[in-house]
Design an enzyme around this catalytic site. Structure first.
Site, PDB file in Angstrom:
ATOM      1  N   ARG A  91     -64.175 -48.861  -2.509  1.00 33.14           N
ATOM      2  CA  ARG A  91     -62.614 -48.012  -1.144  1.00 33.14           C
ATOM      3  C   ARG A  91     -61.897 -47.253  -2.011  1.00 33.14           C
ATOM      4  O   ARG A  91     -61.925 -46.725  -2.488  1.00 33.14           O
ATOM      5  CB  ARG A  91     -62.187 -49.308  -1.667  1.00 33.14           C
ATOM      6  CG  ARG A  91     -62.101 -51.057  -0.905  1.00 33.14           C
ATOM      7  CD  ARG A  91     -61.163 -51.930  -1.762  1.00 33.14           C
ATOM      8  NE  ARG A  91     -61.241 -52.856  -0.424  1.00 33.14           N
ATOM      9  CZ  ARG A  91     -62.235 -54.332  -0.756  1.00 33.14           C
ATOM     10  NH1 ARG A  91     -62.644 -54.054  -2.353  1.00 33.14           N
ATOM     11  NH2 ARG A  91     -62.361 -55.040  -0.412  1.00 33.14           N
ATOM     12  N   LYS A 129     -58.473 -53.688  -4.403  1.00 32.02           N
ATOM     13  CA  LYS A 129     -57.358 -54.286  -3.245  1.00 32.02           C
ATOM     14  C   LYS A 129     -57.455 -56.102  -3.742  1.00 32.02           C
ATOM     15  O   LYS A 129     -57.976 -56.537  -3.250  1.00 32.02           O
ATOM     16  CB  LYS A 129     -58.283 -54.036  -1.940  1.00 32.02           C
ATOM     17  CG  LYS A 129     -57.470 -54.246  -1.060  1.00 32.02           C
ATOM     18  CD  LYS A 129     -57.809 -54.462   0.116  1.00 32.02           C
ATOM     19  CE  LYS A 129     -57.019 -54.664   1.865  1.00 32.02           C
ATOM     20  NZ  LYS A 129     -58.016 -54.152   2.911  1.00 32.02           N
ATOM     21  N   HIS A 141     -62.698 -45.641   5.132  1.00 32.33           N
ATOM     22  CA  HIS A 141     -62.836 -47.086   4.495  1.00 32.33           C
ATOM     23  C   HIS A 141     -64.149 -47.104   6.295  1.00 32.33           C
ATOM     24  O   HIS A 141     -65.159 -47.985   5.351  1.00 32.33           O
ATOM     25  CB  HIS A 141     -61.928 -47.528   5.326  1.00 32.33           C
ATOM     26  CG  HIS A 141     -62.717 -49.198   5.170  1.00 32.33           C
ATOM     27  ND1 HIS A 141     -61.433 -49.209   3.553  1.00 32.33           N
ATOM     28  CD2 HIS A 141     -62.177 -50.602   5.781  1.00 32.33           C
ATOM     29  CE1 HIS A 141     -61.821 -51.098   3.494  1.00 32.33           C
ATOM     30  NE2 HIS A 141     -62.487 -51.651   5.375  1.00 32.33           N
ATOM     31  N   ARG A 183     -67.836 -48.067   4.227  1.00 29.37           N
ATOM     32  CA  ARG A 183     -68.225 -49.687   4.523  1.00 29.37           C
ATOM     33  C   ARG A 183     -69.276 -49.922   5.353  1.00 29.37           C
ATOM     34  O   ARG A 183     -70.049 -50.888   4.972  1.00 29.37           O
ATOM     35  CB  ARG A 183     -67.112 -50.235   3.068  1.00 29.37           C
ATOM     36  CG  ARG A 183     -66.222 -49.822   1.967  1.00 29.37           C
ATOM     37  CD  ARG A 183     -65.207 -50.255   1.886  1.00 29.37           C
ATOM     38  NE  ARG A 183     -65.158 -51.634   2.015  1.00 29.37           N
ATOM     39  CZ  ARG A 183     -65.127 -52.137   0.950  1.00 29.37           C
ATOM     40  NH1 ARG A 183     -65.734 -51.388  -0.241  1.00 29.37           N
ATOM     41  NH2 ARG A 183     -65.227 -53.638   1.274  1.00 29.37           N
ATOM     42  N   HIS A 194     -65.997 -58.196  -1.209  1.00 27.41           N
ATOM     43  CA  HIS A 194     -65.390 -59.094  -0.279  1.00 27.41           C
ATOM     44  C   HIS A 194     -64.938 -60.441  -1.519  1.00 27.41           C
ATOM     45  O   HIS A 194     -66.044 -60.684  -1.742  1.00 27.41           O
ATOM     46  CB  HIS A 194     -65.999 -58.862   0.777  1.00 27.41           C
ATOM     47  CG  HIS A 194     -66.056 -58.064   1.727  1.00 27.41           C
ATOM     48  ND1 HIS A 194     -66.937 -58.558   2.531  1.00 27.41           N
ATOM     49  CD2 HIS A 194     -65.349 -56.768   2.127  1.00 27.41           C
ATOM     50  CE1 HIS A 194     -66.391 -56.689   3.392  1.00 27.41           C
ATOM     51  NE2 HIS A 194     -65.708 -56.165   2.774  1.00 27.41           N
ATOM     52  N   TYR A 217     -68.892 -71.925  -6.387  1.00 25.93           N
ATOM     53  CA  TYR A 217     -70.369 -72.147  -7.338  1.00 25.93           C
ATOM     54  C   TYR A 217     -71.011 -70.661  -7.059  1.00 25.93           C
ATOM     55  O   TYR A 217     -71.723 -70.769  -7.833  1.00 25.93           O
ATOM     56  CB  TYR A 217     -70.540 -73.316  -5.751  1.00 25.93           C
ATOM     57  CG  TYR A 217     -70.059 -74.440  -6.722  1.00 25.93           C
ATOM     58  CD1 TYR A 217     -70.410 -75.428  -7.984  1.00 25.93           C
ATOM     59  CD2 TYR A 217     -69.531 -75.089  -6.109  1.00 25.93           C
ATOM     60  CE1 TYR A 217     -70.096 -76.799  -8.195  1.00 25.93           C
ATOM     61  CE2 TYR A 217     -68.335 -76.057  -6.441  1.00 25.93           C
ATOM     62  CZ  TYR A 217     -69.096 -76.625  -7.603  1.00 25.93           C
ATOM     63  OH  TYR A 217     -68.634 -78.663  -7.827  1.00 25.93           O
TER      64      TYR A 217
END
Length: 410
Positions: free
Chosen positions: A241, A268, A337, A340, A363, A373
């Site tokens: 970012r 973020k 951006h 990405r 993310h 998990y």
């Protein structure tokens, strides 16, 4: 003898409290301090009691008689007027505590620790502007879907579709809190999803495969500050970012391990999440390391990798890259951006592990069970992936480089 306004005004305080009767059990109590209080004497179930009716002159003679008349009516119906008064006061208090605004403020206080101060202020301001003036004082249990729809459509008609969407979501959260605490039975915001216009999502402008060579050529030819060009290149090679890139410090770079460790405070995340989140680890390709070594010659003696030219103790503004894109002729065609999205699309098309790609993008896993998990960093896989990606970029620049075949490299 019945009282008159003149006799009441002329009543003077005495050493002890005394009473001036008006008839039918209504009287005026005059205290030594000069207070004049209306009282109604009655019996209920054989027990004597006195009902306070207010203070003179706030409550005049006519109003006091009306209140006494209401008390007599209640008695005739088998109702204790004093007990009814307490019940009415409690109901009014509960009603005030159960208005939409009261519960909205309770919800806001409960949730704001998850938000930044600016976001918390924006949320409350949106409710104060668009919701509270219309249903803020309404008991939350009485608000119906049609009533809320009418309020939200005011915002919709003004063209503020994103605001309208967020307001519906916030109202729904407020109603759910009321349901959980037993103050209403349903969420009238829930069925309004299909009744409101859906805002069209404006995706970040991202380069596709065919546009990447043109962009890289324009970047190479761009007449700009060298540090700015290197920042753009490093963004391409790491697809982090832009805020993380602009805040990057030399202490975060480990050349020996080929690793960039982004601290939680630069990620973020919500303010509360930053306190417990782990740093984001970014494996660095040979190309990325070469860019960083060149940057060392420019800013190696400073805290930030990209120091601000006007204030060297501060980092470069992310706005610098946006302006550079405009100078390159990519205004409206590409967004920083969007790098990405470009990387994610190409890497997925090339068959890389989607989980490794998502981890590289930092993310947040929306499925909470899966997130609990699946905490793997996929570090070795990501190292190979990032090396392949940098080689791919170099190839698109026209360099004599062939990207490593990921499948064989595994």
């Amino acid at each position: 003898m019945a009282l008159t306004d003149i006799s009441i005004r002329q009543a003077k305080p005495q050493e002890k409290t005394y009473h001036l009767p008006d008839g039918s059990s209504l009287f005026l109590e005059v205290t030594p301090s000069g207070g004049k209080l209306w009282r109604y004497r009655f019996r209920f179930n054989g027990k004597a009691a006195v009902l306070a009716l207010g203070k003179y002159p706030d409550v005049g003679l006519a109003e006091a008689r009306n209140k006494a008349g209401e008390a007599r009516k209640q008695l005739s119906e088998g109702i204790n007027p004093a007990a009814q008064r307490k019940s009415d006061k409690l109901a009014a208090k509960l009603s005030a505590a159960n208005t939409f605004r009261a519960i909205a403020e309770e919800w806001h206080a409960k949730e704001r620790h998850e938000w930044s101060e600016q976001h918390a202020e924006r949320v409350m301001t949106s409710l104060e502007l668009h919701i509270f003036p219309f249903i803020g004082s309404s008991p939350i249990k009485d608000i119906k879907p049609l009533e809320l729809l009418e309020v939200l459509r005011r915002v919709e008609k003004a063209g503020n579709l994103d605001t309208c969407k967020r307001l519906r979501q916030r109202c729904s959260s407020i109603f759910r809190l009321a349901i959980l605490t037993g103050r209403c039975d349903s969420d009238p915001a829930a069925p309004l999803v299909g009744a409101l216009k859906t805002p069209q999502a404006e995706h970040r402008k991202a380069l596709n495969r065919d546009e990447l060579p043109e962009f890289l050529h324009a970047l190479k030819e761009m007449d700009s500050n060298r540090q700015t060009k290197l920042m753009m290149e490093l963004m391409l090679h790491t697809f982090t970012r832009v805020g993380e890139m602009s805040m990057a410090r030399w202490e975060e770079i480990d050349f020996g391990s080929k690793l960039w460790t982004i601290p939680p405070e630069h990620r973020k995340l919500t303010d509360i999440s930053k306190k417990s989140a782990a740093p984001h680890l970014v494996p660095l390709s040979d190309h990325a390391l070469a860019i960083l070594r060149e940057l060392q010659a420019i800013s190696g003696g400073r805290e930030h990798i990209f120091p601000n030219r006007n204030s060297p103790n501060r980092p470069m503004s992310p706005e610098t890259l946006r302006r550079a894109l405009h100078r390159m002729g990519f205004k409206g065609k590409a967004d920083v951006h969007g790098f990405r999205s470009t990387a994610s699309t190409i890497l997925n098309e090339e068959g890389f592990n989607p989980d490794a790609i998502e981890r590289q993008l930092a993310h947040v896993e929306r499925n909470r069970v899966r997130a609990a998990y699946n905490r793997a960093e996929y570090m070795e896989e990501r190292r190979r992936m990032m090396q392949w990606w940098s080689s791919y970029i170099a190839q698109q620049q026209g360099d004599n480089v062939v990207p490593v075949n990921f499948q064989r490299a595994g």
